[in-house]
Design an enzyme around this catalytic site. Structure first.
Site, PDB file in Angstrom:
ATOM      1  N   GLY A 282       0.796  -1.220   0.000  1.00 58.19           N
ATOM      2  CA  GLY A 282       0.000   0.000   0.000  1.00 58.19           C
ATOM      3  C   GLY A 282       0.822   1.261   0.000  1.00 58.19           C
ATOM      4  O   GLY A 282       0.366   2.299  -0.466  1.00 58.19           O
TER       5      GLY A 282
ATOM      6  N   ASP B 132       4.009   1.665  -1.473  1.00 60.22           N
ATOM      7  CA  ASP B 132       4.567   1.821  -2.820  1.00 60.22           C
ATOM      8  C   ASP B 132       3.779   0.906  -3.745  1.00 60.22           C
ATOM      9  O   ASP B 132       4.191  -0.206  -4.052  1.00 60.22           O
ATOM     10  CB  ASP B 132       6.055   1.479  -2.831  1.00 60.22           C
ATOM     11  CG  ASP B 132       6.724   1.792  -4.156  1.00 60.22           C
ATOM     12  OD1 ASP B 132       6.040   2.294  -5.068  1.00 60.22           O
ATOM     13  OD2 ASP B 132       7.926   1.527  -4.293  1.00 60.22           O
TER      14      ASP B 132
ATOM     15  N   ASN C 266       1.954  -7.631  -3.736  1.00 61.49           N
ATOM     16  CA  ASN C 266       0.596  -7.867  -3.274  1.00 61.49           C
ATOM     17  C   ASN C 266      -0.310  -7.934  -4.498  1.00 61.49           C
ATOM     18  O   ASN C 266      -0.406  -6.970  -5.263  1.00 61.49           O
ATOM     19  CB  ASN C 266       0.183  -6.722  -2.334  1.00 61.49           C
ATOM     20  CG  ASN C 266      -1.157  -6.947  -1.671  1.00 61.49           C
ATOM     21  OD1 ASN C 266      -2.188  -6.732  -2.284  1.00 61.49           O
ATOM     22  ND2 ASN C 266      -1.123  -7.333  -0.411  1.00 61.49           N
TER      23      ASN C 266
ATOM     24  N   SER D 200      -8.918  -6.315   1.201  1.00 62.18           N
ATOM     25  CA  SER D 200      -9.107  -4.872   1.105  1.00 62.18           C
ATOM     26  C   SER D 200     -10.581  -4.548   1.285  1.00 62.18           C
ATOM     27  O   SER D 200     -11.441  -5.159   0.638  1.00 62.18           O
ATOM     28  CB  SER D 200      -8.640  -4.350  -0.260  1.00 62.18           C
ATOM     29  OG  SER D 200      -9.050  -3.008  -0.441  1.00 62.18           O
TER      30      SER D 200
ATOM     31  N   ASN E  22     -11.949  -1.858   0.306  1.00 66.66           N
ATOM     32  CA  ASN E  22     -12.298  -0.788  -0.631  1.00 66.66           C
ATOM     33  C   ASN E  22     -12.630  -1.274  -2.034  1.00 66.66           C
ATOM     34  O   ASN E  22     -12.853  -0.467  -2.934  1.00 66.66           O
ATOM     35  CB  ASN E  22     -11.143   0.226  -0.700  1.00 66.66           C
ATOM     36  CG  ASN E  22     -10.896   0.870   0.653  1.00 66.66           C
ATOM     37  OD1 ASN E  22     -11.828   1.297   1.318  1.00 66.66           O
ATOM     38  ND2 ASN E  22      -9.636   0.927   1.066  1.00 66.66           N
TER      39      ASN E  22
ATOM     40  N   ASN F 232      -5.034  -6.803   7.387  1.00 64.19           N
ATOM     41  CA  ASN F 232      -5.299  -5.612   6.587  1.00 64.19           C
ATOM     42  C   ASN F 232      -5.984  -4.550   7.455  1.00 64.19           C
ATOM     43  O   ASN F 232      -6.065  -4.700   8.679  1.00 64.19           O
ATOM     44  CB  ASN F 232      -6.177  -5.994   5.383  1.00 64.19           C
ATOM     45  CG  ASN F 232      -5.894  -5.159   4.151  1.00 64.19           C
ATOM     46  OD1 ASN F 232      -5.718  -3.953   4.239  1.00 64.19           O
ATOM     47  ND2 ASN F 232      -5.857  -5.797   2.992  1.00 64.19           N
ATOM     48  N   THR F 233      -6.470  -3.489   6.824  1.00 72.05           N
ATOM     49  CA  THR F 233      -7.171  -2.435   7.555  1.00 72.05           C
ATOM     50  C   THR F 233      -8.546  -2.918   7.992  1.00 72.05           C
ATOM     51  O   THR F 233      -9.076  -3.912   7.491  1.00 72.05           O
ATOM     52  CB  THR F 233      -7.321  -1.187   6.678  1.00 72.05           C
ATOM     53  OG1 THR F 233      -8.047  -1.530   5.483  1.00 72.05           O
ATOM     54  CG2 THR F 233      -5.956  -0.632   6.294  1.00 72.05           C
TER      55      THR F 233
ATOM     56  N   GLY G 194      -1.009  -1.373  13.367  1.00 71.62           N
ATOM     57  CA  GLY G 194      -0.902  -0.598  14.592  1.00 71.62           C
ATOM     58  C   GLY G 194       0.478  -0.465  15.182  1.00 71.62           C
ATOM     59  O   GLY G 194       0.622  -0.002  16.315  1.00 71.62           O
TER      60      GLY G 194
ATOM     61  N   TYR H 186       3.477   0.454   8.179  1.00 71.75           N
ATOM     62  CA  TYR H 186       3.102   1.411   7.134  1.00 71.75           C
ATOM     63  C   TYR H 186       2.620   2.699   7.792  1.00 71.75           C
ATOM     64  O   TYR H 186       3.323   3.704   7.807  1.00 71.75           O
ATOM     65  CB  TYR H 186       2.045   0.798   6.207  1.00 71.75           C
ATOM     66  CG  TYR H 186       1.476   1.717   5.141  1.00 71.75           C
ATOM     67  CD1 TYR H 186       1.850   3.056   5.023  1.00 71.75           C
ATOM     68  CD2 TYR H 186       0.537   1.251   4.221  1.00 71.75           C
ATOM     69  CE1 TYR H 186       1.319   3.886   4.047  1.00 71.75           C
ATOM     70  CE2 TYR H 186       0.012   2.069   3.235  1.00 71.75           C
ATOM     71  CZ  TYR H 186       0.394   3.384   3.172  1.00 71.75           C
ATOM     72  OH  TYR H 186      -0.134   4.203   2.206  1.00 71.75           O
TER      73      TYR H 186
END
Length: 328
Positions: free
Chosen positions: A59, A61, A135, A169, A171, A235-236, A286, A307
């Site tokens: 995420g 790069d 990824n 993801s 999104n 992931n998020t 985190g 990240y």
């Protein structure tokens, strides 16, 4: 030359978050990221040698534009992407937001990617030695998302040391539905078929932090059998903890940074207990200090990735984490 982050941060924070990200990538491409990163005992994950246990998460790069500069920061490994087979612009801007009071970020980039062919050219141009993974993503409008993963692996597999399947993801609509047992079996069967006629790299799987007990059981039960070489956790998150204070807290997208630390580490520990060492784990989510990195290792990870912590701590976080893990 390494620009002290204490000087760079106010300038970066005066820009909107996506522009600051792009400025940072440009600086790294130009060689302004410094060199001579921290040394540490290397670790092996699924037969892949990492120079140290601290990696860059996917995420940061997306298109492999700054690999050399990132490796010079001292990362033990760098994961680029997510990469989609065909170029796609992602979601409309603004699509990334700092939650400064919470030391967090929300993004809804939507897997913006210049496409696998562009990334392959960037990988071929890299000069710095070091371990690099990719990824693998799927195009938003694809009618065959499993085929998208296979296509990315065909184009990029020869140029990387590992590949991570991104089914987590938040999104890309519908993507997380591919975390089920049947879908994962289909994905890894297709990827192994691709590799039967070409270069073979270990295949990692990145999962969401928002899994329920049945999801964890399904993934843990199937992962060793379908050839998942390592699990990347996580992931998020789509969750919004009550503790969030920032005015951006209700923006749509995936939340990362400090508020994710507890949930992602708890999930890591649960997978560690369930898998009993049959699949190595990489802890993500985190990490804003060396102590956070060490907590991931204590929960069962062999290596970690950072990240969002770089947004708030800068590149010195890499050295701090490596130093913390050197004494583990």
């Amino acid at each position: 030359m390494l620009i002290p982050y204490a000087l760079a941060r106010p300038i970066l924070f005066s820009l909107d978050a996506e522009r600051a990200h792009n400025v940072t990538l440009a600086a790294l491409r130009a060689g302004l990221g410094g060199g001579g990163g921290p040394a540490a005992a290397p670790v092996d994950v699924a037969g892949v040698r990492f120079a140290n246990p601290v990696g860059l998460a996917a995420g940061f790069d997306k298109d492999g534009e700054a690999i050399d500069g990132l490796l010079r920061l001292g990362f033990g490994f760098v994961e680029i992407g997510g990469v989609t087979p065909k170029p796609q612009p992602g979601n409309p801007r603004p699509r990334v937001f700092r939650l400064t009071e919470d030391r967090a970020v929300i993004n809804r980039y939507g897997l913006n990617s210049k496409g696998a062919a562009h990334v392959a050219r960037n990988l071929e141009r890299r000069r710095a030695s070091g371990t690099v993974g990719v990824n693998l993503g799927a195009n938003k409008d694809s009618e065959d998302r499993i085929g998208d993963y296979a296509e990315c692996l065909k184009v990029l597999g020869h140029a990387v040391d590992f590949a991570t399947v991104n089914v987590s993801s938040p999104n890309t609509p519908g993507l997380r539905a591919l975390q089920g047992r049947a879908a994962l079996t289909d994905i890894f069967d297709r990827l192994h078929a691709v590799q039967s006629g070409g270069p073979t790299v270990p295949l990692f799987l990145k999962v969401a932090p928002d899994l329920d007990d049945a999801d964890i059981e399904d993934i843990a039960a199937v992962a060793p059998d379908i050839g998942v070489a390592a699990l990347v956790i996580s992931n998020t998150t789509i969750a919004r903890p009550d503790s969030l204070r920032s005015r951006n807290a209700r923006e749509a997208g995936g939340l990362s940074g400090a508020p994710l630390m507890r949930a992602s580490t708890d999930l890591l520990r649960r997978f560690h207990e369930r898998l009993e060492g049959r699949v190595p784990l990489i802890g993500v989510g985190g990490i804003l200090s060396g102590d956070d990195a060490r907590a991931k290792i204590d929960a069962g990870a062999t290596a970690v990735q950072i990240y969002s912590g770089l947004v708030y701590r800068g590149p010195g976080l890499v050295r701090e984490c490596v130093d913390a893990l050197r004494t583990r």
